[in-house]
Design a protein around this motif. Sequence first.
Motif, mmCIF file in Angstrom:
data_model
loop_
_atom_site.group_PDB
_atom_site.id
_atom_site.type_symbol
_atom_site.label_atom_id
_atom_site.label_comp_id
_atom_site.label_asym_id
_atom_site.label_seq_id
_atom_site.Cartn_x
_atom_site.Cartn_y
_atom_site.Cartn_z
ATOM 1 N N VAL A 18 39.379 37.678 36.748
ATOM 2 C CA VAL A 18 39.256 36.290 36.299
ATOM 3 C C VAL A 18 38.041 36.148 35.381
ATOM 4 O O VAL A 18 38.114 35.540 34.307
ATOM 5 C CB VAL A 18 39.146 35.328 37.505
ATOM 6 N N LYS A 19 36.903 36.738 35.790
ATOM 7 C CA LYS A 19 35.683 36.647 34.982
ATOM 8 C C LYS A 19 35.878 37.291 33.611
ATOM 9 O O LYS A 19 35.488 36.736 32.585
ATOM 10 C CB LYS A 19 34.524 37.310 35.727
ATOM 11 N N ALA A 20 36.499 38.467 33.606
ATOM 12 C CA ALA A 20 36.692 39.180 32.344
ATOM 13 C C ALA A 20 37.618 38.417 31.407
ATOM 14 O O ALA A 20 37.364 38.316 30.198
ATOM 15 C CB ALA A 20 37.255 40.574 32.620
ATOM 16 N N THR A 49 44.009 31.395 39.855
ATOM 17 C CA THR A 49 44.650 31.729 41.133
ATOM 18 C C THR A 49 45.423 33.043 41.088
ATOM 19 O O THR A 49 46.153 33.377 42.025
ATOM 20 C CB THR A 49 45.599 30.590 41.568
ATOM 21 N N TYR A 50 45.256 33.796 40.002
ATOM 22 C CA TYR A 50 45.933 35.077 39.829
ATOM 23 C C TYR A 50 45.764 36.008 41.032
ATOM 24 O O TYR A 50 46.741 36.592 41.519
ATOM 25 C CB TYR A 50 45.386 35.722 38.548
ATOM 26 N N PRO A 51 44.543 36.150 41.603
ATOM 27 C CA PRO A 51 44.385 37.038 42.762
ATOM 28 C C PRO A 51 45.184 36.560 43.980
ATOM 29 O O PRO A 51 45.645 37.382 44.776
ATOM 30 C CB PRO A 51 42.876 36.984 43.048
ATOM 31 N N VAL A 52 45.352 35.243 44.115
ATOM 32 C CA VAL A 52 46.114 34.710 45.248
ATOM 33 C C VAL A 52 47.604 34.985 45.048
ATOM 34 O O VAL A 52 48.326 35.302 45.987
ATOM 35 C CB VAL A 52 45.850 33.202 45.440
ATOM 36 N N GLU A 80 36.935 28.174 45.872
ATOM 37 C CA GLU A 80 36.868 28.244 44.414
ATOM 38 C C GLU A 80 35.866 29.306 43.984
ATOM 39 O O GLU A 80 36.108 30.062 43.037
ATOM 40 C CB GLU A 80 36.458 26.882 43.846
ATOM 41 N N ALA A 81 34.737 29.408 44.698
ATOM 42 C CA ALA A 81 33.709 30.395 44.349
ATOM 43 C C ALA A 81 34.254 31.818 44.468
ATOM 44 O O ALA A 81 33.963 32.678 43.631
ATOM 45 C CB ALA A 81 32.493 30.227 45.258
ATOM 46 N N GLU A 82 35.066 32.065 45.497
ATOM 47 C CA GLU A 82 35.655 33.403 45.670
ATOM 48 C C GLU A 82 36.580 33.745 44.511
ATOM 49 O O GLU A 82 36.613 34.888 44.049
ATOM 50 C CB GLU A 82 36.411 33.464 46.994
ATOM 51 N N LEU A 83 37.318 32.761 44.037
ATOM 52 C CA LEU A 83 38.221 33.008 42.906
ATOM 53 C C LEU A 83 37.428 33.278 41.628
ATOM 54 O O LEU A 83 37.769 34.177 40.854
ATOM 55 C CB LEU A 83 39.157 31.822 42.707
ATOM 56 N N HIS A 84 36.385 32.515 41.403
ATOM 57 C CA HIS A 84 35.578 32.698 40.196
ATOM 58 C C HIS A 84 34.856 34.044 40.191
ATOM 59 O O HIS A 84 34.553 34.581 39.122
ATOM 60 C CB HIS A 84 34.556 31.570 40.056
#
Length: 363
Positions: free
Chosen positions: A146-148, A163-166, A137-141
């Motif tokens: 995602v942050k922007a 989960t967009y990057p995945v 979860e930390a990697e996704l955040h």
Amino acid sequence: MEQEAQVTAAGNEISASFMAAQKRSDATLEKLKANPSSFTMLTGDRPTGRLHLGHYFGSIRERVAMQNLGVNTNVIIADYQVITDRDTVEHVKDNVLNLVLDYMAAGIDPKKTMIFTHSAVPAENQLMLPFLSLVTEAELHRNPTVKAEMEASGHALTGLLLTYPVHQACDILFCKANVVPIGKDNLPHIEITRTIARRFNERYAKKNPVFPEPAAILSDTPEIPGLDGRKMSKSYGNSIMLGATAEETAKLIKKSPTDSERTITFDPVARPQVSALLTTAGLVTGRDPKDIAQEIGDAGAGALKAYVIESVNNFLAPHRQRREELAKDMDSIRDILHDGNARAAEIAQETLEQVREAMNMKY
């Protein structure tokens, strides 16, 4: 002091990561030019609206070049990703078909390039399940996109956006893409895709790796400003659409803001709006914006806009003509998409079978 040191350390880490990616990009590009048929490329767009000049110079031109070199090229229309940050799909179908029209008018050949949509390839989306187990979860955040989006949206973070990057990793890896042309802002997406590929192979397929670790080919095209000096974006209304008419383009450019200084100079920091117009003219003519500014000189903003209108319309005329011809037979456009979807579904199913085999889940 401690906080400043942490910021500096983080900055150094990002810089080192970018330098490593740039080195890998340069080396990959050399290999690609020498042996293009050994490379598979994946790239794509969200169907949230029409394509504009920023898309053309930022990505589409590169896709066509790679296709014509002999790279195995694939273009995904990411329709599921529309709903990461929107609650309506009213125009999705129209946007998808218009993307295909613009792709083909720009030179993408469906006989050489597979064009397909997320929603029509269920086996690709099924890869999300095992891939999600390979990231934290930390990697996704930590992902900048995602942050922007979290900061800009003003509403609760959806599971799909998180989960967009995945999901992007699924797009890239289902067809075993080993190169992805991007701007440096999207580098974190490729890094997490490389991480997922590596972790899957290490955990489930050490003897017979399933996935390549794709390399980013970093674009050297500078960020293309919109007509108001901000980033070119459909949501800002500052974009010149590839499919716009000559009259619509002229009207948009005439309305674009400038400043009160009569002499035209190229200074992106002090004069972002004037410089945006000069940059646009430079891109479509292949000229240095400074030379254009010097040529117009004291003739003022009116002369600059007239030059930009003429230059853009001359550049887009062949694209518009091809697009108009293609649009006369929309059944053929739908057939191209159906064929691409069928090919993608077949590839995705084969990859999913390999994944299930590696995970000991084939019964």
